[in-house]
Design a protein around this motif. Structure first.
Motif, PDB file in Angstrom:
ATOM      1  N   GLY A 209       1.030  -1.109   0.066  1.00 41.53           N
ATOM      2  CA  GLY A 209      -0.015  -0.169   0.360  1.00 41.53           C
ATOM      3  C   GLY A 209       0.893   1.610   0.070  1.00 41.53           C
ATOM      4  N   VAL A 210       2.001   0.910   0.409  1.00 41.65           N
ATOM      5  CA  VAL A 210       2.851   2.022   0.357  1.00 41.65           C
ATOM      6  C   VAL A 210       3.405   2.192  -0.495  1.00 41.65           C
ATOM      7  CG1 VAL A 210       4.931   3.454   1.485  1.00 41.65           C
ATOM      8  CG2 VAL A 210       3.895   1.806   2.495  1.00 41.65           C
ATOM      9  N   THR A 211       2.558   3.212  -2.139  1.00 46.48           N
ATOM     10  CA  THR A 211       2.347   3.166  -2.840  1.00 46.48           C
ATOM     11  C   THR A 211       2.446   4.657  -4.016  1.00 46.48           C
ATOM     12  OG1 THR A 211       2.367   2.419  -5.575  1.00 46.48           O
ATOM     13  CG2 THR A 211       0.402   1.907  -4.290  1.00 46.48           C
ATOM     14  N   PRO A 212       2.609   5.318  -4.996  1.00 46.23           N
ATOM     15  CA  PRO A 212       1.969   6.486  -4.885  1.00 46.23           C
ATOM     16  C   PRO A 212       0.734   6.240  -6.718  1.00 46.23           C
ATOM     17  CG  PRO A 212       3.927   5.965  -6.442  1.00 46.23           C
ATOM     18  CD  PRO A 212       4.344   5.382  -5.630  1.00 46.23           C
ATOM     19  N   VAL A 213       0.078   7.032  -5.468  1.00 46.45           N
ATOM     20  CA  VAL A 213      -1.674   7.851  -6.212  1.00 46.45           C
ATOM     21  C   VAL A 213      -1.949   9.074  -6.805  1.00 46.45           C
ATOM     22  CG1 VAL A 213      -1.961   5.727  -4.950  1.00 46.45           C
ATOM     23  CG2 VAL A 213      -1.965   7.828  -4.269  1.00 46.45           C
ATOM     24  N   SER A 214      -2.275   9.307  -7.606  1.00 50.33           N
ATOM     25  CA  SER A 214      -2.567  10.787  -8.570  1.00 50.33           C
ATOM     26  C   SER A 214      -3.084  11.496  -7.703  1.00 50.33           C
ATOM     27  CB  SER A 214      -3.079   9.995  -9.750  1.00 50.33           C
ATOM     28  OG  SER A 214      -3.594  11.606  -9.969  1.00 50.33           O
ATOM     29  N   PRO A 215      -2.105  12.584  -7.392  1.00 48.30           N
ATOM     30  CA  PRO A 215      -3.126  13.485  -6.673  1.00 48.30           C
ATOM     31  C   PRO A 215      -4.303  13.924  -7.229  1.00 48.30           C
ATOM     32  CG  PRO A 215      -1.156  14.357  -6.510  1.00 48.30           C
ATOM     33  CD  PRO A 215      -1.155  12.847  -7.559  1.00 48.30           C
ATOM     34  N   GLU A 216      -4.083  13.918  -8.592  1.00 52.98           N
ATOM     35  CA  GLU A 216      -5.474  14.293  -9.134  1.00 52.98           C
ATOM     36  C   GLU A 216      -6.663  13.290  -9.156  1.00 52.98           C
ATOM     37  OE1 GLU A 216      -5.324  16.925 -10.804  1.00 52.98           O
ATOM     38  OE2 GLU A 216      -2.789  17.557 -10.105  1.00 52.98           O
ATOM     39  N   SER A 217      -6.655  11.965  -8.731  1.00 54.60           N
ATOM     40  CA  SER A 217      -7.130  11.066  -9.004  1.00 54.60           C
ATOM     41  C   SER A 217      -8.327  10.671  -7.128  1.00 54.60           C
ATOM     42  CB  SER A 217      -7.206  10.781  -9.643  1.00 54.60           C
ATOM     43  OG  SER A 217      -6.543  10.160 -10.626  1.00 54.60           O
ATOM     44  N   TYR A 218      -7.450  11.592  -6.445  1.00 50.02           N
ATOM     45  CA  TYR A 218      -7.137  10.746  -4.688  1.00 50.02           C
ATOM     46  C   TYR A 218      -7.100  12.258  -3.877  1.00 50.02           C
ATOM     47  CZ  TYR A 218      -6.270   6.416  -6.236  1.00 50.02           C
ATOM     48  OH  TYR A 218      -6.780   4.858  -7.085  1.00 50.02           O
ATOM     49  N   GLU A 219      -7.258  12.339  -2.795  1.00 49.61           N
ATOM     50  CA  GLU A 219      -7.973  13.059  -1.805  1.00 49.61           C
ATOM     51  C   GLU A 219      -7.906  12.571  -0.426  1.00 49.61           C
ATOM     52  OE1 GLU A 219     -11.800  15.305  -2.401  1.00 49.61           O
ATOM     53  OE2 GLU A 219     -12.698  13.897  -0.945  1.00 49.61           O
ATOM     54  N   ILE A 220      -6.798  13.819   0.559  1.00 51.81           N
ATOM     55  CA  ILE A 220      -6.628  13.529   1.604  1.00 51.81           C
ATOM     56  C   ILE A 220      -7.959  13.814   2.438  1.00 51.81           C
ATOM     57  CG2 ILE A 220      -4.909  13.337   3.674  1.00 51.81           C
ATOM     58  CD1 ILE A 220      -2.667  14.255   1.492  1.00 51.81           C
TER      59      ILE A 220
ATOM     60  N   VAL B  52      -5.136   4.792 -10.073  1.00 49.73           N
ATOM     61  CA  VAL B  52      -4.453   5.625 -10.409  1.00 49.73           C
ATOM     62  C   VAL B  52      -2.913   5.665 -10.262  1.00 49.73           C
ATOM     63  CG1 VAL B  52      -4.065   7.536 -11.955  1.00 49.73           C
ATOM     64  CG2 VAL B  52      -6.309   6.436 -11.636  1.00 49.73           C
ATOM     65  N   GLY B  53      -2.125   4.765 -10.176  1.00 52.71           N
ATOM     66  CA  GLY B  53       0.069   4.761  -9.910  1.00 52.71           C
ATOM     67  C   GLY B  53       0.604   4.135 -11.097  1.00 52.71           C
TER      68      GLY B  53
ATOM     69  N   GLY C   5       2.490   1.499 -12.580  1.00 55.84           N
ATOM     70  CA  GLY C   5       3.168   0.498 -11.821  1.00 55.84           C
ATOM     71  C   GLY C   5       2.532  -0.392 -13.571  1.00 55.84           C
ATOM     72  N   PRO C   6       3.010  -1.984 -14.154  1.00 55.88           N
ATOM     73  CA  PRO C   6       3.707  -2.339 -15.573  1.00 55.88           C
ATOM     74  C   PRO C   6       1.651  -2.446 -15.423  1.00 55.88           C
ATOM     75  CG  PRO C   6       4.029  -3.586 -13.422  1.00 55.88           C
ATOM     76  CD  PRO C   6       3.961  -2.766 -12.502  1.00 55.88           C
ATOM     77  N   TYR C   7       0.633  -2.335 -14.949  1.00 56.92           N
ATOM     78  CA  TYR C   7      -0.574  -2.361 -15.552  1.00 56.92           C
ATOM     79  C   TYR C   7      -1.377  -1.575 -15.200  1.00 56.92           C
ATOM     80  CZ  TYR C   7       0.934  -8.000 -15.988  1.00 56.92           C
ATOM     81  OH  TYR C   7       1.134  -8.585 -16.812  1.00 56.92           O
ATOM     82  N   ARG C   8      -2.726  -0.925 -15.447  1.00 49.80           N
ATOM     83  CA  ARG C   8      -3.371   0.220 -15.625  1.00 49.80           C
ATOM     84  C   ARG C   8      -4.601  -1.176 -15.193  1.00 49.80           C
ATOM     85  NH1 ARG C   8      -2.992   5.308 -18.075  1.00 49.80           N
ATOM     86  NH2 ARG C   8      -1.215   4.959 -19.296  1.00 49.80           N
ATOM     87  N   LEU C   9      -5.451  -0.697 -14.992  1.00 49.21           N
ATOM     88  CA  LEU C   9      -6.568  -1.935 -14.012  1.00 49.21           C
ATOM     89  C   LEU C   9      -7.945  -0.374 -14.930  1.00 49.21           C
ATOM     90  CD1 LEU C   9      -8.384  -3.501 -11.991  1.00 49.21           C
ATOM     91  CD2 LEU C   9      -8.904  -1.270 -10.801  1.00 49.21           C
TER      92      LEU C   9
END
Length: 553
Positions: free
Chosen positions: A190-201, A212-213, A215-219
């Motif tokens: 879970g310590v993986t970067p996610v897009s600030p454009e798609s997620y919020e705190i 939205v990260g 890695g080698p695959y997209r969901l």
């Protein structure tokens, strides 16, 4: 864990959340064995993308994914998916336990006081939505992981005091206390970067069905019965060896077993019952598939509650340790599909010592009788042992009753074993209240380091005498308290020299075998099944399943 306040701080406390994870994992890996009774027929349909030579790989499993939000995912299957959809600062060289940089460019620089970690980051990485990766993105992702209040949040929030993007491609993390295993912790899925454009705190702000990260695959698709991963054509690293992954989620092991046997899947992974695993092993040559066996870092053990008489007498706890016959459990319960466990630290770690084997052996009833006699027990004053397990667990029911039969046969008239069960959620909720004398439990590590098999078992925040009043050992049901153990745990967490740290961990294992707050029982084996011509299928030593390595020849 830094304080009693933080230990009790959110919801039911971090150890209650660990217990939830243990129950959720347990149901996923063992409870589904009950579904075999439903028979070989079921509602599962053949995989929509059955093997057809298009370069995509079809995988079947009975595991489920509650969420793919890395700030809230805390179960086995979501962790596997996130490991393939995202990247981390550090990961493990495939096939090894060697920690190597991934989104970092080198291992961190650590300050002399062990509190400040400076991490240089990789340039030229783009997230799935086109957002450039940099230190601000990584800082945002870590801050969100800690602040949104998801189930794994405590893993970082209990250790990190400050997160700073100290340069465009430099991250600085300040800890609240020294923690030598911190780089390993940063490899958590879970310590993986996610897009600030798609997620919020924000507390409770999660996106369970998207990712939205980097890695080698997209969901590509995420439903309750199927998941689709497409290749990320813009991935910064090596491209996957396949054209994508199609995952079908089965409602029973029987349906997974039959679909794989009839060629409807390229790969079957978790969870089949021991009889089905044995059948696939027997038919490996004639069936045209490969059986890949791997160890796991999941441990299974008994917690001995020393607040309940006569378990407050260390001689009784030692006698119970001597009574346990692990090879018998492996043969009768697991058909050889497990490994005897003689320390709470799995044998895959170099620091693990078979201390319980050396001190007590297996089914050592002479030693047990001598200890019980010394403690005042006899045929006229017999010992009664009460063992509890979650009622949904077929496996633990068989384990408990095998222990009962073995112990009562080995010590007739001297020991009586009463086997009890209750609903799993009730069991885990009440373990920390001291209700149960002995429970059969299991433990799923969060990261690959011996610390995660030590501090959660021997650590205690508040205690008196030999009893833990609040903290990990209380939540784990042993209520073990030792200021010396707490000091040694703190020392090994702060020690940066591997050899010195190993010596401290060896002392802690020796303390565990002498005091016997727990009795290690078995270590799971893991199995994955692949059709002929499907290559690159393996379970990593760290328990990850690298989908991008799989190909069809």
């Amino acid at each position: 864990m830094s304080s009693l306040v933080s230990w009790m701080g959110k919801g039911n406390g971090i150890w209650a959340r660990r217990s939830w994870r243990r129950w959720g994992q347990f149901v996923g890996l063992f409870g589904l064995v009950l579904a075999i009774a439903l028979g070989c027929a079921g509602n599962d349909q053949p995989a929509a993308n059955a093997p057809d030579g298009d370069g995509r790989i079809t995988i079947g499993t009975t595991l489920t994914a509650r969420t793919l939000d890395p700030a809230d995912a805390y179960e086995t299957f979501p962790g596997i998916l996130l490991y393939n959809l995202g990247d981390r600062l550090y990961t493990y060289e495939p096939g090894t336990t060697d920690l190597v940089p991934q989104l970092a460019t080198e291992l961190p620089t650590v300050s002399d006081d062990g509190l400040t970690y400076t991490i240089p980051l990789r340039e030229g990485v783009t997230l799935h939505d086109g957002t450039p990766f940099n230190a601000e993105v990584m800082a945002f992702s870590i801050q969100r992981f800690m602040e949104n209040g998801g189930r794994p949040a405590y893993l970082l929030s209990e250790k990190i005091a400050n997160v700073e993007a100290s340069d465009e491609y430099e991250l600085t993390l300040t800890l609240s206390a020294p923690f030598a295993a911190f780089p390993a912790l940063l490899s958590f899925s879970g310590v993986t970067p996610v897009s600030p454009e798609s997620y919020e705190i924000g507390t409770g702000s999660f996106r369970p069905d998207s990712f939205v990260g980097t890695g080698p695959y997209r969901l590509a698709a995420f439903t309750s019965d199927s998941i689709k991963l497409d290749v990320n054509e813009d991935y910064w690293g090596d491209a996957p060896a396949n054209s994508g992954i199609d995952i079908q989620i089965f409602t029973s092991p029987a349906n997974l077993y039959n679909t794989f046997r009839t060629g409807g899947l390229d790969v079957a992974y978790q969870t089949l019952d021991p009889e089905q695993v044995a059948a696939l092993e027997r038919e490996e040559d004639s069936g045209g598939w490969e059986v890949i066996e791997a160890g796991t870092n999941v441990i299974n053990y008994m917690s001995l509650n020393q607040t309940i008489e006569p378990l407050d007498d260390v001689r009784v706890r030692q006698a119970i340790a001597a009574m346990v016959d692990r090879p018998l459990l492996n043969d009768r319960v697991f058909q050889g599909q497990a490994e005897p466990l003689y320390s709470l630290i799995p044998a895959s770690f170099d620091v693990a010592e078979p201390v319980f084997q050396e001190a007590y052996g297996d089914g050592n009833f002479d030693q047990a009788r001598a200890l019980l006699t010394e403690a005042g027990f006899s045929e006229t004053n017999p010992l009664t042992v009460e063992i509890w397990y979650p009622s949904a667990s077929t496996i633990r029911s068989i384990v408990a009753n095998t222990l009962k039969e073995s112990i009562e046969a080995g010590l007739p008239g001297l020991v009586t074993v009463n086997v009890q069960n209750t609903e799993g959620a009730t069991l885990w909720e009440n373990v920390g209240k001291g209700i149960y004398p002995i429970i059969l439990s299991n433990w799923y590590p969060d990261y690959y380091d011996p610390d995660t098999f030590i501090q959660p078992f021997l650590g205690c925040e508040t205690g008196s005498g030999s009893t833990c009043e609040a903290g990990p050992s209380q939540a784990n049901g042993s209520f073990y308290y030792s200021p010396e153990a707490n000091d040694l745990i703190a020392q090994q967490r702060a020690e940066q020299d591997p050899a010195a740290r190993q010596g401290i961990i060896e002392d802690l294992q020796q303390m565990m075998v002498e005091e016997v707050p727990y009795v290690p029982l078995w270590q799971n084996k893991d199995y994955v099944f692949a059709q002929a011509g499907v290559d690159g299928v393996a379970v990593e030593p760290t328990q990850q399943f690298l989908l991008w390595q799989i190909s069809r020849g």
